[in-house]
Write a protein that holds these residues in place. Structure first.
Motif, mmCIF file in Angstrom:
data_model
loop_
_atom_site.group_PDB
_atom_site.id
_atom_site.type_symbol
_atom_site.label_atom_id
_atom_site.label_comp_id
_atom_site.label_asym_id
_atom_site.label_seq_id
_atom_site.Cartn_x
_atom_site.Cartn_y
_atom_site.Cartn_z
ATOM 1 N N LEU A 7 0.893 -1.110 0.058
ATOM 2 C CA LEU A 7 0.087 -0.005 0.128
ATOM 3 C C LEU A 7 0.842 1.233 0.221
ATOM 4 C CD1 LEU A 7 -2.970 -1.052 2.377
ATOM 5 C CD2 LEU A 7 -2.952 -0.950 0.178
ATOM 6 N N ARG A 8 1.846 1.221 0.762
ATOM 7 C CA ARG A 8 2.957 2.392 0.846
ATOM 8 C C ARG A 8 3.522 2.462 -0.375
ATOM 9 N NH1 ARG A 8 6.081 1.878 6.559
ATOM 10 N NH2 ARG A 8 4.669 2.719 8.096
ATOM 11 N N ASN A 9 3.750 1.448 -1.153
ATOM 12 C CA ASN A 9 4.594 1.610 -2.459
ATOM 13 C C ASN A 9 3.378 1.697 -3.539
ATOM 14 O OD1 ASN A 9 7.646 1.497 -1.773
ATOM 15 N ND2 ASN A 9 6.755 -0.216 -0.567
ATOM 16 N N GLN A 10 2.342 1.899 -3.350
ATOM 17 C CA GLN A 10 1.197 1.936 -4.400
ATOM 18 C C GLN A 10 1.574 0.844 -5.462
ATOM 19 O OE1 GLN A 10 1.358 6.089 -5.248
ATOM 20 N NE2 GLN A 10 0.484 6.632 -3.605
ATOM 21 N N THR A 11 1.768 -0.280 -4.970
ATOM 22 C CA THR A 11 1.948 -1.252 -5.874
ATOM 23 C C THR A 11 0.725 -1.752 -6.638
ATOM 24 O OG1 THR A 11 3.745 -2.235 -4.519
ATOM 25 C CG2 THR A 11 3.165 -3.718 -6.169
ATOM 26 N N ASP A 12 0.678 -1.932 -7.954
ATOM 27 C CA ASP A 12 -0.684 -2.340 -8.477
ATOM 28 C C ASP A 12 -0.779 -3.804 -8.008
ATOM 29 O OD1 ASP A 12 -2.607 -3.308 -10.063
ATOM 30 O OD2 ASP A 12 -1.680 -2.588 -11.864
ATOM 31 N N LEU A 13 -1.900 -4.049 -7.216
ATOM 32 C CA LEU A 13 -2.074 -5.251 -6.643
ATOM 33 C C LEU A 13 -2.542 -6.355 -7.619
ATOM 34 C CD1 LEU A 13 -3.562 -4.433 -3.201
ATOM 35 C CD2 LEU A 13 -1.283 -4.936 -3.627
ATOM 36 N N HIS A 14 -2.703 -5.988 -8.934
ATOM 37 C CA HIS A 14 -3.329 -6.783 -10.142
ATOM 38 C C HIS A 14 -1.935 -7.444 -10.660
ATOM 39 C CE1 HIS A 14 -7.311 -5.844 -9.638
ATOM 40 N NE2 HIS A 14 -7.199 -4.523 -9.644
ATOM 41 N N GLN A 15 -0.688 -6.880 -10.387
ATOM 42 C CA GLN A 15 0.415 -7.336 -11.059
ATOM 43 C C GLN A 15 1.235 -8.154 -10.314
ATOM 44 O OE1 GLN A 15 2.549 -4.983 -13.764
ATOM 45 N NE2 GLN A 15 1.124 -3.188 -13.684
ATOM 46 N N HIS A 16 1.005 -9.335 -10.295
ATOM 47 C CA HIS A 16 1.559 -10.433 -9.312
ATOM 48 C C HIS A 16 3.156 -10.378 -9.654
ATOM 49 C CE1 HIS A 16 -1.813 -13.485 -8.276
ATOM 50 N NE2 HIS A 16 -1.908 -12.067 -8.083
ATOM 51 N N ASP A 17 3.618 -10.068 -10.740
ATOM 52 C CA ASP A 17 5.178 -10.099 -11.056
ATOM 53 C C ASP A 17 5.837 -8.984 -10.055
ATOM 54 O OD1 ASP A 17 3.656 -8.458 -12.892
ATOM 55 O OD2 ASP A 17 5.375 -8.595 -14.231
ATOM 56 N N LEU A 18 5.011 -7.986 -9.862
ATOM 57 C CA LEU A 18 5.703 -6.803 -9.165
ATOM 58 C C LEU A 18 5.504 -7.118 -7.674
ATOM 59 C CD1 LEU A 18 4.009 -3.552 -10.758
ATOM 60 C CD2 LEU A 18 6.253 -4.444 -11.091
ATOM 61 N N ILE A 19 4.684 -7.768 -7.364
ATOM 62 C CA ILE A 19 4.364 -8.495 -5.728
ATOM 63 C C ILE A 19 5.413 -9.265 -5.603
ATOM 64 C CG2 ILE A 19 2.933 -9.569 -4.507
ATOM 65 C CD1 ILE A 19 0.643 -8.093 -5.722
ATOM 66 N N ILE A 20 5.591 -10.251 -6.456
ATOM 67 C CA ILE A 20 6.807 -11.098 -6.193
ATOM 68 C C ILE A 20 8.191 -10.606 -6.040
ATOM 69 C CG2 ILE A 20 7.817 -13.098 -7.222
ATOM 70 C CD1 ILE A 20 4.511 -13.624 -8.159
ATOM 71 N N ASP A 21 8.590 -9.694 -7.087
ATOM 72 C CA ASP A 21 9.723 -8.980 -7.110
ATOM 73 C C ASP A 21 10.080 -8.450 -5.880
ATOM 74 O OD1 ASP A 21 10.261 -10.080 -9.506
ATOM 75 O OD2 ASP A 21 10.000 -8.101 -10.543
ATOM 76 N N ALA A 22 8.927 -7.670 -5.201
ATOM 77 C CA ALA A 22 8.897 -6.949 -4.163
ATOM 78 C C ALA A 22 9.310 -7.612 -2.920
ATOM 79 C CB ALA A 22 7.729 -6.193 -3.860
ATOM 80 N N LEU A 23 9.052 -8.928 -2.943
ATOM 81 C CA LEU A 23 9.448 -9.818 -1.760
ATOM 82 C C LEU A 23 10.843 -9.638 -1.229
ATOM 83 C CD1 LEU A 23 7.443 -13.065 -2.381
ATOM 84 C CD2 LEU A 23 7.056 -11.635 -0.312
ATOM 85 N N ASP A 24 11.757 -9.697 -2.047
ATOM 86 C CA ASP A 24 13.054 -9.330 -1.871
ATOM 87 C C ASP A 24 13.633 -8.117 -0.977
ATOM 88 O OD1 ASP A 24 13.745 -11.643 -3.212
ATOM 89 O OD2 ASP A 24 14.300 -10.765 -5.329
ATOM 90 N N HIS A 25 12.462 -7.083 -1.086
ATOM 91 C CA HIS A 25 12.777 -6.034 -0.552
ATOM 92 C C HIS A 25 12.113 -5.774 0.926
ATOM 93 C CE1 HIS A 25 14.737 -4.409 -4.035
ATOM 94 N NE2 HIS A 25 13.676 -4.857 -4.712
#
Ligand code: CDP
Length: 224
Positions: free
Chosen positions: A47-65
């Motif tokens: 939510l803080r990073n305003q990640t598009d929650l429909h984009q699974h690849d973005l969500i998965i990449d973010a796990l490293d951070h």
């Protein structure tokens, strides 16, 4: 070496799992881990990073951070998201409204489960959530499956949030609980379901002391 004891508490939204888990951990000097706080903290990150929650690849990449850590003070479990204490913020409505969507993503669950299993490997612990007795610790010595009347659950959560000064309505909370229950029980990845060997605890008409006594009674064989 004696095997460590794990108490797995699963159940519906806002039915007092964490209240019971904390009380048990305090009484038995076990560690308490709130697995829901982990999914909530991850949700807050998005939510803080305003990640598009429909984009699974973005969500998965973010796990490293995302780095999650617990520390406990006075048997209260505090969670740190990349070093910042977020225990209060993760209970607020924006997180509650998005957490079940995030928690349905397979890769997120895999990462959380791995971390949870590591925590439970060597210490006596109480962990609460949705898949603790079924997926995280299928061999837990004691499994409780908690439920309560949805109206009572909404009222309890309403009082809790109001006491913290949050601007929420009872209807909004009732809707959120019903929606999360629906999402949690119908998702594909480790849905909320009672493990076959879990004991049902309906606390609609129980006080906190009564539900603690119930849990202790079921734990007795493992406490020697
Ligand atoms: O305290 P409350 O019952 O409202 O929920 P929580 O335990 O903080 O969990 C928040 C949300 O995280 C749940 O509605 C589930 O969507 C998700 N969750 C999960 O999928 N698996 C877990 N082990 C714990 C929580």
């Amino acid at each position: 070496m004696k095997k460590n004891v794990v108490v797995a508490i699963d159940g519906y939204s806002s039915c007092g799992k964490s209240t019971l888990a904390k009380a048990l951990a305090k009484k038995l000097h076990f560690i308490y881990v709130d697995s829901g706080a982990m999914y909530r903290a991850v949700t807050l990150y998005f939510l803080r990073n305003q990640t598009d929650l429909h984009q699974h690849d973005l969500i998965i990449d973010a796990l490293d951070h995302i780095d999650l850590n617990f520390h406990s003070r006075d048997y209260q479990s505090h969670i740190l998201l990349n070093g910042e204490e977020v225990s209060e913020e993760i209970r607020q409505m924006p997180v509650s409204e998005n957490v079940s969507k995030i928690a349905s993503i397979k890769e997120i669950r895999q990462a959380m489960v791995k971390q949870q299993q590591k925590m439970g490997r060597s210490k006596n612990m109480v962990m609460d959530g949705r898949d603790i007795g079924t997926v995280v610790f299928p061999d837990a010595q004691v499994k409780l499956f908690m439920t309560a009347d949805p109206k009572i659950r909404a009222e309890r959560r309403y009082k809790e949030l109001k006491a913290k000064g949050e601007e929420v309505s009872l209807e909004e909370i009732f809707e959120n609980i019903a929606h999360r229950d629906y999402q949690d029980t119908t998702r594909q990845e480790s849905p909320l379901i009672r493990a076959e060997d879990a004991i049902i605890l309906d606390n609609t008409n129980l006080t906190e002391t009564e539900q603690l006594d119930f849990a202790i009674e079921n734990l007795k064989p493992y406490l020697v």
